[in-house]
Each structure stands twice: as C-alpha cells, then as structure tokens.
Design a protein around this motif. Structure first.
Motif, PDB file in Angstrom:
ATOM      1  N   GLN A   1     -25.528  30.659  13.306  1.00 30.96           N
ATOM      2  CA  GLN A   1     -25.263  29.209  13.269  1.00 30.96           C
ATOM      3  C   GLN A   1     -26.560  28.412  13.040  1.00 30.96           C
ATOM      4  O   GLN A   1     -26.603  27.506  12.199  1.00 30.96           O
ATOM      5  CB  GLN A   1     -24.645  28.817  14.606  1.00 30.96           C
ATOM      6  N   THR A   2     -27.606  28.788  13.736  1.00 33.69           N
ATOM      7  CA  THR A   2     -28.887  28.074  13.595  1.00 33.69           C
ATOM      8  C   THR A   2     -29.567  28.433  12.278  1.00 33.69           C
ATOM      9  O   THR A   2     -30.085  27.568  11.565  1.00 33.69           O
ATOM     10  CB  THR A   2     -29.806  28.431  14.786  1.00 33.69           C
ATOM     11  N   ARG A   3     -29.566  29.710  11.945  1.00 29.65           N
ATOM     12  CA  ARG A   3     -30.289  30.154  10.733  1.00 29.65           C
ATOM     13  C   ARG A   3     -29.645  29.567   9.474  1.00 29.65           C
ATOM     14  O   ARG A   3     -30.336  29.163   8.538  1.00 29.65           O
ATOM     15  CB  ARG A   3     -30.295  31.685  10.697  1.00 29.65           C
ATOM     16  N   GLU A   4     -28.313  29.534   9.511  1.00 25.17           N
ATOM     17  CA  GLU A   4     -27.575  29.015   8.351  1.00 25.17           C
ATOM     18  C   GLU A   4     -27.914  27.565   8.013  1.00 25.17           C
ATOM     19  O   GLU A   4     -27.846  27.148   6.864  1.00 25.17           O
ATOM     20  CB  GLU A   4     -26.090  29.068   8.685  1.00 25.17           C
ATOM     21  N   LYS A   5     -28.267  26.793   9.056  1.00 26.42           N
ATOM     22  CA  LYS A   5     -28.552  25.367   8.844  1.00 26.42           C
ATOM     23  C   LYS A   5     -29.744  25.169   7.914  1.00 26.42           C
ATOM     24  O   LYS A   5     -29.853  24.173   7.220  1.00 26.42           O
ATOM     25  CB  LYS A   5     -28.896  24.691  10.193  1.00 26.42           C
ATOM     26  N   ILE A   6     -30.680  26.125   7.968  1.00 26.64           N
ATOM     27  CA  ILE A   6     -31.922  25.945   7.190  1.00 26.64           C
ATOM     28  C   ILE A   6     -32.116  26.994   6.102  1.00 26.64           C
ATOM     29  O   ILE A   6     -32.900  26.794   5.184  1.00 26.64           O
ATOM     30  CB  ILE A   6     -33.161  25.908   8.124  1.00 26.64           C
ATOM     31  N   MET A   7     -31.395  28.121   6.178  1.00 24.24           N
ATOM     32  CA  MET A   7     -31.580  29.185   5.186  1.00 24.24           C
ATOM     33  C   MET A   7     -30.239  29.598   4.582  1.00 24.24           C
ATOM     34  O   MET A   7     -29.503  30.400   5.164  1.00 24.24           O
ATOM     35  CB  MET A   7     -32.262  30.397   5.833  1.00 24.24           C
ATOM     36  N   PRO A   8     -29.916  29.069   3.404  1.00 26.24           N
ATOM     37  CA  PRO A   8     -28.620  29.379   2.787  1.00 26.24           C
ATOM     38  C   PRO A   8     -28.398  30.886   2.587  1.00 26.24           C
ATOM     39  O   PRO A   8     -27.256  31.341   2.611  1.00 26.24           O
ATOM     40  CB  PRO A   8     -28.710  28.682   1.416  1.00 26.24           C
ATOM     41  N   ILE A   9     -29.472  31.658   2.466  1.00 23.54           N
ATOM     42  CA  ILE A   9     -29.356  33.106   2.245  1.00 23.54           C
ATOM     43  C   ILE A   9     -28.614  33.792   3.407  1.00 23.54           C
ATOM     44  O   ILE A   9     -28.024  34.863   3.239  1.00 23.54           O
ATOM     45  CB  ILE A   9     -30.766  33.735   2.066  1.00 23.54           C
ATOM     46  N   ASN A  10     -28.626  33.136   4.583  1.00 26.03           N
ATOM     47  CA  ASN A  10     -27.975  33.740   5.749  1.00 26.03           C
ATOM     48  C   ASN A  10     -26.456  33.865   5.570  1.00 26.03           C
ATOM     49  O   ASN A  10     -25.812  34.697   6.211  1.00 26.03           O
ATOM     50  CB  ASN A  10     -28.299  32.942   7.017  1.00 26.03           C
ATOM     51  N   LYS A  11     -25.887  33.042   4.688  1.00 24.30           N
ATOM     52  CA  LYS A  11     -24.431  33.157   4.442  1.00 24.30           C
ATOM     53  C   LYS A  11     -24.160  34.467   3.722  1.00 24.30           C
ATOM     54  O   LYS A  11     -23.118  35.100   3.922  1.00 24.30           O
ATOM     55  CB  LYS A  11     -23.961  31.973   3.587  1.00 24.30           C
ATOM     56  N   ARG A  12     -25.067  34.849   2.829  1.00 30.19           N
ATOM     57  CA  ARG A  12     -24.877  36.103   2.096  1.00 30.19           C
ATOM     58  C   ARG A  12     -25.216  37.320   2.967  1.00 30.19           C
ATOM     59  O   ARG A  12     -24.516  38.321   2.953  1.00 30.19           O
ATOM     60  CB  ARG A  12     -25.734  36.091   0.830  1.00 30.19           C
ATOM     61  N   TYR A  13     -26.333  37.223   3.696  1.00 26.42           N
ATOM     62  CA  TYR A  13     -26.766  38.349   4.539  1.00 26.42           C
ATOM     63  C   TYR A  13     -27.008  37.854   5.964  1.00 26.42           C
ATOM     64  O   TYR A  13     -28.121  37.468   6.312  1.00 26.42           O
ATOM     65  CB  TYR A  13     -28.054  38.980   3.985  1.00 26.42           C
ATOM     66  N   PRO A  14     -25.960  37.867   6.794  1.00 32.56           N
ATOM     67  CA  PRO A  14     -26.102  37.369   8.157  1.00 32.56           C
ATOM     68  C   PRO A  14     -27.055  38.240   8.998  1.00 32.56           C
ATOM     69  O   PRO A  14     -27.405  39.349   8.604  1.00 32.56           O
ATOM     70  CB  PRO A  14     -24.671  37.432   8.719  1.00 32.56           C
ATOM     71  N   ILE A  15     -27.435  37.688  10.156  1.00 28.71           N
ATOM     72  CA  ILE A  15     -28.507  38.298  10.960  1.00 28.71           C
ATOM     73  C   ILE A  15     -28.252  39.773  11.278  1.00 28.71           C
ATOM     74  O   ILE A  15     -29.152  40.602  11.157  1.00 28.71           O
ATOM     75  CB  ILE A  15     -28.729  37.478  12.251  1.00 28.71           C
ATOM     76  N   ASN A  16     -27.015  40.123  11.647  1.00 24.44           N
ATOM     77  CA  ASN A  16     -26.788  41.527  12.027  1.00 24.44           C
ATOM     78  C   ASN A  16     -27.020  42.495  10.894  1.00 24.44           C
ATOM     79  O   ASN A  16     -27.614  43.552  11.071  1.00 24.44           O
ATOM     80  CB  ASN A  16     -25.367  41.706  12.586  1.00 24.44           C
ATOM     81  N   GLU A  17     -26.571  42.089   9.682  1.00 26.36           N
ATOM     82  CA  GLU A  17     -26.816  42.939   8.500  1.00 26.36           C
ATOM     83  C   GLU A  17     -28.311  43.058   8.234  1.00 26.36           C
ATOM     84  O   GLU A  17     -28.801  44.116   7.857  1.00 26.36           O
ATOM     85  CB  GLU A  17     -26.164  42.329   7.259  1.00 26.36           C
TER      86      GLU A  17
END
Ligand code: SAH
Ligand code: SF4
Length: 356
Positions: A229-245
């Motif tokens: 939720q926090t990472r997505e706000k500033i890094m669009p790449i997180n939608k493609r590769y979320p933290i767990n991956e």
C-alpha cells in the motif's frame, strides 16, 4: 542513433572482440593500453602508433562517447559531471570521496555513481530521472566511458562503482552486462565485483537473470515502502512486482552465489516515515540478512515531496534497530551525495533550455 557522428564508437565493442583489418596483435594491445590504462580517448594522442595508422583509425572510429557539459566540485569533495552524449542527450555521473576502514588503517576511497539510461521509464513519483520518461538506453561504451573519463578527471583510480545514477540498470542488461565484463576485466578497468553495486527499483525477472551472472556483484533494492500500500503510492513498478515477489527474487539472488543485498529506503515526510513502516522494513531486512541504507529525501524542484524532520528520521532509524540483528546506516548528504545522481543535474539543464 547518433545524429552527430557516422562512425561506430570503438568501446561499444568489448576489446576482446576488436577486429582491425591487418593490424598485428601488439598494436591492438597498445590501443587497449591507451584507452583502459591511460584513459586516452583520441587516436591522435596514441604516440607509439604510426601517424598514418592514427589518422586511419580516427577516420573509422569514434573514441569519445561524450564531452563534459558542466562540472562542479574538486578532488577532495563530491564532484558532479554532466556529460553531453554524441546525440546531444545529457547524462550525469557523481564522484564521491570517502574515508574507509578502521582506526589506524584508514584510506581514502573514490566511489563513482554511474548512469545507465537517458531518463527512466519507471516513473517513481519522487524521482527527477523519470519525470520525462525514457529517452533511450545508454550503450556499453557510454557506460564504460563515464568511468574512464571520471577517472581521468580525478587523476587516480576509482575504487567503487554504484549504478545509482540516472536510469534503471536492470532495464538495460544487454548493454550493461558487456560493460560489467569490461569493468571487471583486469585488462579493462580492473574493478573488483565486490566493489560494484547495482541499484534496482525491483524488476523481478531481471533480478533472476542477474543472479546467473558469475561475478559476485552487489545489489541494492530501492524498497522505499514496507508494504504494498505504501510502496505503490510512490513506485508504480510495485503494481507489477509486489513486495513479496520482490523479496522472493532477492532470496534467490542471494542464494545463487552468496551475493550481498542492501535495502535502500528514502524517507519522505508523511509518506513512508511512520514507525509501522520501520517495523516492516526491519522484518524484510532480517529475512534477507540485508543491510539497510536510510536516505533522507532530497527535494526535487517542481515536486511536492519533503524530507522529514531530523527527529523523525532518527526515530525511524531507532525503530528499525530495535529488531535485534538489523544493520542500519543513515546517509545524510555528506558521504553519499545522491542529490545530483538522480537526474537532477539533467533536469536543471532542461529547465535552463526551456527558460532560454
Ligand atoms: N533506478 C535505480 C537506480 C537509480 S536511482 C533505482 O531506482 O534503484 C538510485 C537511488 O536514488 C534509488 O534508491 C532512488 O530511489 C533514489 N532516489 C531517487 N530520487 C531521489 C531523491 N530525490 N532523493 C533521494 N533519493 C532518491
Ligand atoms: Fe527510475 Fe530509479 Fe528514478 Fe525510479 S528511482 S524513476 S527506477 S531512476
């Protein structure tokens, strides 16, 4: 691609593959020495080659990937270089001196921060490099050329390389891998793998690809958020590769050849600086046995993000350290002046152009 020049850039080709028609191998070796050992990027200055050959080679190949557009700083401070490439695009490198080692055996070391792309396609919301999208990938010679030219400016060897300048290194692996081969080769630039760090915003398949690279280079992950939720706000790449991956890929990278990982975390006021994020960051670092680098955000002109107060920065660091076994460093400007290394010099150049 390069509008100003019709000649190929010689150092785009690894020296092990150079083919000069009819030239004996000792001559090829002389050319290699001039370029990689002496940092000479003009055939006319290669004084042990016959004049005719110098002229002939000079007409066939380009040797200089870029010229200095602007520079700032001196040998004992951070030196910033804005380079103009042959097609008039701008990139930047930053040379950072630091004293390393323990008491008694302290040595002064030079770290160069290198760019890998003109611009960046990943559009992290806080970053100057991505504001205008990706213009193009750098070529192998443009990556290696930054090291050769900065070394010449410094007048001494460069000890460490960090690929934390403009662009996403892992989005340009076809040019970067041959550049790394040249940088690592004792007959190239001779910089050891453990002195080289690539920084990535987290391109999972490319991390897995890089894990297969034989040398033990280091990887820094730009995490900047403890949860999606926090990472997505500033890094669009997180939608493609979320933290767990991303963390799974990091584990595979570390296992592959006992390579090291650092987690980078820039602190942005009111965005990712709450103590819950610190707890999550500590948890991820312990899982990967990774060091954590906290970097207070450097303000980018035109963007609304701010650096937290110093008291908040310190509280965040203490919270991460509360988990036993974490290793955390806090980098204020001194030591690692990332400010100019993230597209901010080029941004200034573009702004100047628009204003003129
Ligand atoms: N694309 C790669 C490498 C280049 S950016 C990556 O994102 O990792 C190098 C580091 O500088 C990254 O951690 C990035 O998040 C950080 N950075 C970018 N802009 C910054 C700023 N204004 N202040 C502080 N760090 C910044
Ligand atoms: Fe690109 Fe890295 Fe900047 Fe993100 S932080 S836009 S990945 S250069």
């Amino acid at each position: 691609m390069h509008s100003n020049s019709v000649n190929p850039l010689l150092i785009d080709t690894p020296f092990t593959e150079w083919q000069f028609e009819g030239l004996p191998s000792y001559r090829v070796e002389q050319i290699r020495e001039w370029i990689f050992e002496k940092g000479i990027l003009a055939f006319k200055d290669m004084t042990n080659l016959p004049g005719g050959l110098r002229q002939e080679l000079g007409q066939k190949y380009d040797l200089t990937p870029m010229e200095t557009a602007w520079e700032q700083g001196s040998a004992d401070t951070t030196q910033k270089f804005l380079w103009k490439l042959r097609d008039e695009q701008f990139i930047e490198s930053v040379l950072i001196p630091a004293t390393e080692g323990t008491k008694g055996v302290r040595a002064s070391r030079l770290t160069l921060c290198v760019s890998t792309q003109v611009g960046c396609a990943l559009g992290c919301k806080f970053c100057a490099s991505g504001l205008d999208g990706l213009k193009r990938n750098l070529t192998t010679g443009e990556i290696v050329g930054q090291v050769i030219l900065a070394r010449r400016k410094a007048g001494k060897r460069i000890d460490n390389l960090v690929f934390m300048g403009m662009g996403e290194p892992l989005a340009n692996l076809p040019a970067l891998i041959p550049a790394l081969d040249i940088i690592l080769d004792a007959k190239g630039l001779g910089i050891g793998a453990r002195h080289i760090t690539l920084s990535t915003s987290g391109l999972v398949p490319k991390i897995l690809e890089l894990a297969k690279y034989p040398a033990q280079i280091r990887l820094a992950i730009s995490l900047h958020g403890g949860n999606d939720q926090t990472r997505e706000k500033i890094m669009p790449i997180n939608k493609r590769y979320p933290i767990n991956e991303l963390l799974d890929a990091c584990e595979k990278f570390i296992e592959a050849r006992k390579k090291m990982i650092t987690l980078e975390y820039i602190l942005i006021k009111g965005v990712n600086d709450d103590l819950n994020q610190a707890n999550l960051l500590a948890k991820h670092a312990l899982r990967l046995n990774a060091k954590v680098n906290l970097i207070p955000y450097n303000k980018v002109e035109g963007l609304g993000w701010e650096r937290p107060e110093i008291s908040r920065i310190k509280a965040f660091k203490s919270q991460v350290e509360r988990k036993k076994g974490t290793r955390v460093t806090l980098r204020m400007e001194k030591g690692h002046d990332i400010e100019a290394a993230c597209g901010q010099l080029r941004l200034r150049e573009t702004v100047k152009k628009i204003n003129c």
